[in-house]
Design a protein around this motif. Structure first.
Motif, short mmCIF file in Angstrom:
data_model
loop_
_atom_site.label_atom_id
_atom_site.label_comp_id
_atom_site.label_asym_id
_atom_site.label_seq_id
_atom_site.Cartn_x
_atom_site.Cartn_y
_atom_site.Cartn_z
N TRP A 89 164.68 -2.14 -8.26
CA TRP A 89 165.98 -2.38 -8.87
C TRP A 89 166.59 -3.59 -8.16
O TRP A 89 166.32 -3.82 -6.97
N ALA A 90 167.36 -4.38 -8.89
CA ALA A 90 168.08 -5.50 -8.26
C ALA A 90 169.44 -5.61 -8.91
O ALA A 90 169.65 -5.15 -10.04
N TYR A 91 170.36 -6.23 -8.19
CA TYR A 91 171.76 -6.25 -8.65
C TYR A 91 171.98 -7.21 -9.82
O TYR A 91 171.55 -8.36 -9.80
N HIS A 92 172.72 -6.72 -10.78
CA HIS A 92 173.19 -7.50 -11.94
C HIS A 92 174.59 -6.97 -12.21
O HIS A 92 174.83 -5.77 -12.05
N PRO A 93 175.53 -7.82 -12.60
CA PRO A 93 176.91 -7.32 -12.72
C PRO A 93 177.12 -6.27 -13.81
O PRO A 93 178.11 -5.56 -13.80
N LYS A 94 176.19 -6.20 -14.78
CA LYS A 94 176.37 -5.24 -15.88
C LYS A 94 175.30 -4.15 -15.81
O LYS A 94 174.21 -4.39 -15.28
N PRO A 95 175.59 -2.97 -16.39
CA PRO A 95 174.53 -1.95 -16.47
C PRO A 95 173.56 -2.32 -17.59
O PRO A 95 173.96 -2.45 -18.74
N LEU A 96 172.29 -2.50 -17.25
CA LEU A 96 171.29 -2.94 -18.24
C LEU A 96 170.39 -1.78 -18.64
O LEU A 96 170.30 -0.76 -17.98
N ASN A 97 169.66 -2.02 -19.72
CA ASN A 97 168.69 -1.08 -20.28
C ASN A 97 167.61 -0.72 -19.25
O ASN A 97 167.17 -1.58 -18.48
N THR A 98 167.17 0.52 -19.27
CA THR A 98 166.07 0.94 -18.38
C THR A 98 164.69 0.68 -19.00
O THR A 98 163.66 1.00 -18.40
N ALA A 99 164.68 0.11 -20.21
CA ALA A 99 163.44 0.04 -21.00
C ALA A 99 162.28 -0.66 -20.27
O ALA A 99 161.16 -0.15 -20.25
N VAL A 100 162.55 -1.83 -19.71
CA VAL A 100 161.47 -2.60 -19.06
C VAL A 100 160.91 -1.81 -17.88
O VAL A 100 159.69 -1.72 -17.70
N ALA A 101 161.81 -1.22 -17.09
CA ALA A 101 161.38 -0.45 -15.92
C ALA A 101 160.56 0.77 -16.36
O ALA A 101 159.51 1.07 -15.77
N ASN A 102 161.00 1.47 -17.39
CA ASN A 102 160.27 2.64 -17.89
C ASN A 102 158.83 2.27 -18.23
O ASN A 102 157.87 2.92 -17.80
N SER A 103 158.68 1.23 -19.04
CA SER A 103 157.34 0.87 -19.51
C SER A 103 156.49 0.26 -18.41
O SER A 103 155.28 0.49 -18.35
N ALA A 104 157.12 -0.52 -17.52
CA ALA A 104 156.37 -1.16 -16.43
C ALA A 104 155.75 -0.09 -15.52
O ALA A 104 154.57 -0.17 -15.15
N GLY A 105 156.55 0.91 -15.16
CA GLY A 105 156.05 1.97 -14.28
C GLY A 105 154.95 2.78 -14.93
O GLY A 105 153.94 3.12 -14.29
N VAL A 106 155.13 3.10 -16.21
CA VAL A 106 154.09 3.88 -16.91
C VAL A 106 152.80 3.05 -16.99
O VAL A 106 151.70 3.56 -16.75
N MET A 107 152.95 1.78 -17.30
CA MET A 107 151.76 0.92 -17.44
C MET A 107 151.01 0.78 -16.11
O MET A 107 149.79 0.98 -16.04
N ALA A 108 151.73 0.43 -15.05
CA ALA A 108 151.07 0.20 -13.75
C ALA A 108 150.40 1.48 -13.26
O ALA A 108 149.30 1.45 -12.69
N SER A 109 151.04 2.63 -13.48
CA SER A 109 150.45 3.91 -13.04
C SER A 109 149.23 4.25 -13.88
O SER A 109 148.26 4.82 -13.38
N LYS A 110 149.25 3.90 -15.14
CA LYS A 110 148.10 4.17 -16.02
C LYS A 110 146.87 3.41 -15.54
O LYS A 110 145.74 3.85 -15.72
N PHE A 111 147.10 2.25 -14.93
CA PHE A 111 145.97 1.44 -14.45
C PHE A 111 145.63 1.72 -12.99
O PHE A 111 144.89 0.98 -12.38
N GLY A 112 146.19 2.81 -12.43
CA GLY A 112 145.75 3.27 -11.12
C GLY A 112 146.39 2.58 -9.93
O GLY A 112 145.90 2.71 -8.80
N MET A 113 147.48 1.86 -10.16
CA MET A 113 148.13 1.20 -9.02
C MET A 113 148.93 2.24 -8.23
O MET A 113 149.37 3.26 -8.78
#
Ligand code: CP
Length: 331
Positions: free
Chosen positions: A173-197
């Motif tokens: 997570w990194a600071y941004h003045p507004k609350p942003l969508n969790t979408a990118v983080a959700n998919s990134a974590g699922v993808m990286a874990s699927k590939f065994g990282m």
């Protein structure tokens, strides 16, 4: 492959096939495999990369792209089934979708959550109903997940590491003045874990991602024999990282009730050289758009270890692969 709406719907083998096809398209830019086919995109939110890369992807494969912005360049749309349509929307999603399916061959949608009620918005009804009513393949261009971005991200990782298994992937997570969508983080974590990282998610207290995605990541890590950890300390988390993926997102604990004073306590959550020096000479990436010198310093994003532009370029290649695979479902 019928639709491309969520990473968790696909096996690693299916995703690898898409990545191989993406590499083919990277080396073979033009073809006519989608000649006379039309992609219709619906953008409820702004976009630079997604709109342009999808436009170029279908065009370079011989097809055509039409884009609408409901409520702006086209009629406003009601989402709820059974709604009494006495508000601003002129048309129901069901009617829009059924008509668009008469015109086009693939539909794609971007519709961010509205930051009012997460329990309701996490149902992702607009995407689910679009899939339900569409007779044509559907692509998610970012709703509560962003599968196309995650495919571009894993391509850039796999291009750099001979074997990604057990490489340390830090989603911070990194600071941004507004609350942003969790979408990118959700998919990134699922993808990286699927590939065994090995997965470490670093975020401030009360900024955990939705449990559905965390459980999905944990399940993938268990199956792959890799590690999963959540940390509230960015510096500790980043130590020994092989790949650092930065993203800001809004706290689900503050959903519909953004607390700026709490949020602003975390301005030191920035990816800078001091933190990158703690890594295993890690690569850095971000989905873009990025707020420079808030989320990441110029020094890091402009360094030779930064993969942000390669990842953005990959959007074009992976989306060609998605369009080509889905074309098998076109009637
Ligand atoms: N990363 C991404 O989806 O970029 P846009 O919001 O510009 O489409």
């Amino acid at each position: 492959m019928k639709n491309f709406v969520a990473i968790e719907d696909h096996t690693r083998q299916e995703l690898n096939e898409l990545l191989e096809l993406a590499e083919h398209f990277k080396n073979n830019k033009f073809s006519d495999i989608l000649k006379y086919k039309t992609l219709i995109t619906m953008f409820f939110n702004p976009s630079t990369r997604t709109r342009i890369s999808f436009d170029l992807a279908i065009t370079q494969l011989g097809g055509h792209h039409v884009s609408i912005e409901p409520g702006k360049s086209s009629w406003g749309i009601e989402i709820k089934e059974g709604a009494i349509m006495d508000k601003d929307a002129e048309e129901h999603l069901k009617d829009t979708v059924k008509v668009l399916c008469k015109y086009g061959d693939i539909l794609a949608i971007r519709s961010f959550p509205k930051f009012k009620n997460w329990e309701e918005e996490k149902k992702d009804l607009i995407l689910k109903n679009l899939v339900k009513w569409s007779t044509k393949p559907v692509i998610n261009m970012e709703t509560i997940s962003h599968p196309c971005q995650a495919l571009a991200m894993i391509k850039v990782i796999k291009d750099k590491f001979e074997n990604v298994k057990k490489k340390k992937f830090v989603l911070t997570w990194a600071y941004h003045p507004k609350p942003l969508n969790t979408a990118v983080a959700n998919s990134a974590g699922v993808m990286a874990s699927k590939f065994g990282m090995d997965i470490v998610i670093a975020n401030p207290p009360n900024y955990d991602l939705d449990d559905f995605y965390l459980q999905e990541m944990k399940k993938n890590c268990r199956e792959n024999g890799s590690n999963f950890e959540i940390s509230n300390n960015m510096k500790e988390a980043i130590k020994g990282a092989d790949f650092v993926y930065a993203k800001s997102w809004g706290s689900l604990a503050q959903y519909g009730n953004f607390q700026k004073d709490i949020h602003n306590q975390y301005k030191d959550w920035i990816v800078d050289k001091e933190k990158m020096d703690l890594t295993n000479n890690a690569y850095f990436s971000h989905c873009l758009p990025v707020r420079r010198n808030l989320i990441v310093t110029d020094e890091v994003i402009d360094s030779e270890k930064s993969l942000v532009y390669e990842e953005a370029e990959n959007r074009l290649h992976v989306q060609k692969a998605i369009l080509a695979k889905l074309s098998g479902n076109m009637k």
